[in-house]
Write a protein that holds these residues in place. Structure first.
Motif, mmCIF file in Angstrom:
data_model
loop_
_atom_site.group_PDB
_atom_site.id
_atom_site.type_symbol
_atom_site.label_atom_id
_atom_site.label_comp_id
_atom_site.label_asym_id
_atom_site.label_seq_id
_atom_site.Cartn_x
_atom_site.Cartn_y
_atom_site.Cartn_z
ATOM 1 N N GLN A 146 -36.530 -47.769 5.703
ATOM 2 C CA GLN A 146 -35.918 -49.073 5.967
ATOM 3 C C GLN A 146 -36.886 -50.110 6.557
ATOM 4 O OE1 GLN A 146 -34.119 -50.438 9.336
ATOM 5 N NE2 GLN A 146 -32.007 -50.311 8.587
ATOM 6 N N LEU A 147 -37.824 -49.657 7.397
ATOM 7 C CA LEU A 147 -38.699 -50.626 8.085
ATOM 8 C C LEU A 147 -39.613 -51.397 7.141
ATOM 9 C CD1 LEU A 147 -39.940 -49.090 11.453
ATOM 10 C CD2 LEU A 147 -38.431 -51.018 11.094
ATOM 11 N N THR A 148 -39.996 -50.781 6.032
ATOM 12 C CA THR A 148 -40.908 -51.456 5.101
ATOM 13 C C THR A 148 -40.207 -51.875 3.801
ATOM 14 O OG1 THR A 148 -41.603 -49.277 4.324
ATOM 15 C CG2 THR A 148 -43.021 -50.341 5.951
ATOM 16 N N ALA A 149 -38.927 -51.546 3.680
ATOM 17 C CA ALA A 149 -38.165 -51.869 2.459
ATOM 18 C C ALA A 149 -37.174 -52.994 2.746
ATOM 19 C CB ALA A 149 -37.425 -50.627 1.981
ATOM 20 N N PRO A 150 -36.696 -53.676 1.696
ATOM 21 C CA PRO A 150 -35.739 -54.764 1.928
ATOM 22 C C PRO A 150 -34.357 -54.277 2.336
ATOM 23 C CG PRO A 150 -36.157 -54.502 -0.424
ATOM 24 C CD PRO A 150 -37.086 -53.575 0.279
ATOM 25 N N VAL A 151 -33.649 -55.139 3.060
ATOM 26 C CA VAL A 151 -32.251 -54.897 3.418
ATOM 27 C C VAL A 151 -31.391 -55.409 2.260
ATOM 28 C CG1 VAL A 151 -30.377 -55.541 5.008
ATOM 29 C CG2 VAL A 151 -32.700 -55.141 5.893
ATOM 30 N N ARG A 152 -30.777 -54.505 1.530
ATOM 31 C CA ARG A 152 -29.969 -54.888 0.369
ATOM 32 C C ARG A 152 -28.503 -55.067 0.795
ATOM 33 N NH1 ARG A 152 -33.186 -54.641 -3.910
ATOM 34 N NH2 ARG A 152 -35.077 -53.364 -3.756
ATOM 35 N N TRP A 153 -28.272 -56.104 1.598
ATOM 36 C CA TRP A 153 -26.929 -56.315 2.140
ATOM 37 C C TRP A 153 -25.944 -56.769 1.057
ATOM 38 C CZ3 TRP A 153 -24.617 -54.393 6.051
ATOM 39 C CH2 TRP A 153 -23.384 -54.903 6.452
ATOM 40 N N THR A 154 -26.355 -57.719 0.236
ATOM 41 C CA THR A 154 -25.484 -58.187 -0.853
ATOM 42 C C THR A 154 -25.039 -57.007 -1.705
ATOM 43 O OG1 THR A 154 -26.673 -60.289 -0.945
ATOM 44 C CG2 THR A 154 -25.345 -59.728 -2.865
ATOM 45 N N GLN A 155 -25.997 -56.188 -2.097
ATOM 46 C CA GLN A 155 -25.712 -55.056 -2.982
ATOM 47 C C GLN A 155 -24.843 -54.011 -2.278
ATOM 48 O OE1 GLN A 155 -28.595 -56.500 -2.262
ATOM 49 N NE2 GLN A 155 -29.932 -56.693 -4.055
ATOM 50 N N SER A 156 -25.064 -53.825 -0.958
ATOM 51 C CA SER A 156 -24.268 -52.851 -0.193
ATOM 52 C C SER A 156 -22.803 -53.267 -0.155
ATOM 53 C CB SER A 156 -24.802 -52.727 1.245
ATOM 54 O OG SER A 156 -26.121 -52.251 1.249
ATOM 55 N N VAL A 157 -22.561 -54.543 0.138
ATOM 56 C CA VAL A 157 -21.178 -55.040 0.216
ATOM 57 C C VAL A 157 -20.508 -54.959 -1.166
ATOM 58 C CG1 VAL A 157 -19.737 -57.083 0.657
ATOM 59 C CG2 VAL A 157 -21.606 -56.495 2.227
ATOM 60 N N GLN A 158 -21.262 -55.328 -2.189
ATOM 61 C CA GLN A 158 -20.709 -55.243 -3.555
ATOM 62 C C GLN A 158 -20.313 -53.808 -3.898
ATOM 63 O OE1 GLN A 158 -24.015 -57.070 -5.582
ATOM 64 N NE2 GLN A 158 -23.051 -59.096 -5.647
ATOM 65 N N GLN A 159 -21.143 -52.851 -3.478
ATOM 66 C CA GLN A 159 -20.844 -51.438 -3.766
ATOM 67 C C GLN A 159 -19.645 -50.954 -2.952
ATOM 68 O OE1 GLN A 159 -22.478 -49.644 -6.280
ATOM 69 N NE2 GLN A 159 -20.689 -48.365 -5.918
ATOM 70 N N MET A 160 -19.546 -51.405 -1.694
ATOM 71 C CA MET A 160 -18.398 -51.026 -0.866
ATOM 72 C C MET A 160 -17.096 -51.554 -1.478
ATOM 73 S SD MET A 160 -20.184 -51.744 2.818
ATOM 74 C CE MET A 160 -19.308 -50.785 4.029
ATOM 75 N N LEU A 161 -17.157 -52.772 -1.978
ATOM 76 C CA LEU A 161 -15.981 -53.352 -2.656
ATOM 77 C C LEU A 161 -15.625 -52.543 -3.905
ATOM 78 C CD1 LEU A 161 -16.940 -57.108 -2.272
ATOM 79 C CD2 LEU A 161 -14.828 -56.087 -1.386
ATOM 80 N N ALA A 162 -16.644 -52.198 -4.674
ATOM 81 C CA ALA A 162 -16.418 -51.410 -5.893
ATOM 82 C C ALA A 162 -15.815 -50.048 -5.568
ATOM 83 C CB ALA A 162 -17.733 -51.231 -6.650
ATOM 84 N N ASP A 163 -16.159 -49.520 -4.375
ATOM 85 C CA ASP A 163 -15.661 -48.201 -3.961
ATOM 86 C C ASP A 163 -14.334 -48.285 -3.206
ATOM 87 O OD1 ASP A 163 -17.883 -47.163 -5.167
ATOM 88 O OD2 ASP A 163 -18.959 -46.698 -3.322
ATOM 89 N N GLY A 164 -13.751 -49.493 -3.110
ATOM 90 C CA GLY A 164 -12.399 -49.603 -2.570
ATOM 91 C C GLY A 164 -12.244 -50.252 -1.212
ATOM 92 N N ALA A 165 -13.314 -50.848 -0.658
ATOM 93 C CA ALA A 165 -13.184 -51.519 0.650
ATOM 94 C C ALA A 165 -12.180 -52.662 0.549
ATOM 95 C CB ALA A 165 -14.538 -52.052 1.104
ATOM 96 N N SER A 166 -11.211 -52.667 1.470
ATOM 97 C CA SER A 166 -10.198 -53.734 1.432
ATOM 98 C C SER A 166 -10.240 -54.612 2.687
ATOM 99 C CB SER A 166 -8.802 -53.133 1.276
ATOM 100 O OG SER A 166 -8.592 -52.132 2.251
ATOM 101 N N LEU A 167 -10.809 -54.086 3.784
ATOM 102 C CA LEU A 167 -10.936 -54.855 5.025
ATOM 103 C C LEU A 167 -12.284 -54.553 5.654
ATOM 104 C CD1 LEU A 167 -9.785 -56.609 7.384
ATOM 105 C CD2 LEU A 167 -8.859 -54.485 8.348
#
Length: 297
Positions: free
Chosen positions: A244-265
């Motif tokens: 993680q320290l030398t790699a990018p933080v893929r926040w957009t992609q993480s949230v998109q994946q959480m939504l795809a996996d059923g995150a509702s709140l």
């Protein structure tokens, strides 16, 4: 499904955590334990210190971690995550929240991470810049074409990306990005190039600490910054945390994946509402809220 999200550096404010300390015996006990583990009274700086004192990396990172983790612990039975994620530093808070790490080990690793990053910053002058209004691919191409070390570091939401690297390279990339149509390309007041190859010395130092720490089987998946996918394997969690320290933080992609996996709140646990704002920019229909402690005193 309930997704709990944990903020990173920049969310700190003077007085953070004081309400928890005053109203919850459990919080008071954990804050005092943190003072002993760290070897200095971080509570004094969090509750009464200046914004300047709170901005020091060795203080900021443990302070945000403590606020998030202790708040989560005071929520009691109402804290039932189906999935967790944290932005950069917030990933450590998320790993305590889902049972991968215990409180003491999490705090020790965050403190070591902060000191290692501080040292890496001092080795080479470096910085970061926020870029607004350009597609990710355009930002990546300009970074690649710029002389010196400059990379995409934080994918925060569509049209908002942070770049990181050597001062001259970041400045040159900012000029090129503005010429390419970026609405803004603004150098940030940070002391180093987080999530870039310049953090390699810190990554090596932290790797040894992480490898020497016991991780448990998590009670729900964590969507890690490096992969943006659900992870439940302890070995993979460790490996991603080191990268993680030398790699990018893929926040957009993480949230998109959480939504795809059923995150509702999405519930933000810790100081500020930055992540809730980013989630809404990623998906306007998402429901977001802040975790709040209800005192029974």
């Amino acid at each position: 499904m309930n997704a709990y999200i944990f903020p990173g550096q920049g969310a700190q404010f003077t007085g953070m955590g004081l309400d928890l300390y005053e109203q919850s015996p459990l919080a008071q006990e954990l804050f005092e334990q943190a003072n002993d583990i760290l070897g200095f009274n971080i509570t004094d700086i969090m509750f009464e210190g200046s914004a300047e004192a709170l901005k020091e990396t060795k203080v900021t990172q443990p302070a945000i971690f403590l606020h998030s983790v202790i708040l989560a612990k005071t929520l009691g039975d109402s804290f039932k995550p189906d999935m967790v994620a944290g932005h950069s530093l917030g990933e450590f808070s998320a790993l305590v929240a889902n049972g991968s790490l215990n409180f003491e080990d999490g705090l020790k690793l965050v403190s070591q991470r902060a000191l290692a990053m501080q040292k890496a910053c001092e080795l080479q002058p470096s910085t970061m810049a926020a870029v607004l209004g350009l597609e990710d691919a355009a930002v990546e191409a300009i970074c690649k074409a710029t002389e010196g070390v400059v990379v995409a570091a934080n994918y925060n939401c569509p049209g908002q990306l942070v770049i990181s690297g050597e001062i001259n390279a970041v400045n040159a990339a900012c000029e090129a990005l503005k010429e390419a149509g970026a609405r803004r390309a603004l150098v940030l007041p940070v002391g180093g190039a987080f999530h870039s190859p310049l953090m390699e010395p810190a990554r090596e130092e932290l790797a040894a600490a992480i490898e020497g720490t016991a991780f448990n089987k998590p009670n729900c998946p964590i969507y890690q910054n490096v992969t943006a996918n659900a992870v439940t394997n302890e070995t993979a969690i460790k490996s991603n945390l080191i990268s993680q320290l030398t790699a990018p933080v893929r926040w957009t992609q993480s949230v998109q994946q959480m939504l795809a996996d059923g995150a509702s709140l999405f519930t933000e646990v810790g100081p500020g509402k930055v992540l809730q704002g980013l989630v809404k920019k990623i998906d306007r229909a998402s429901e977001v809220t802040s975790a709040t402690f209800e005192s029974s005193l």
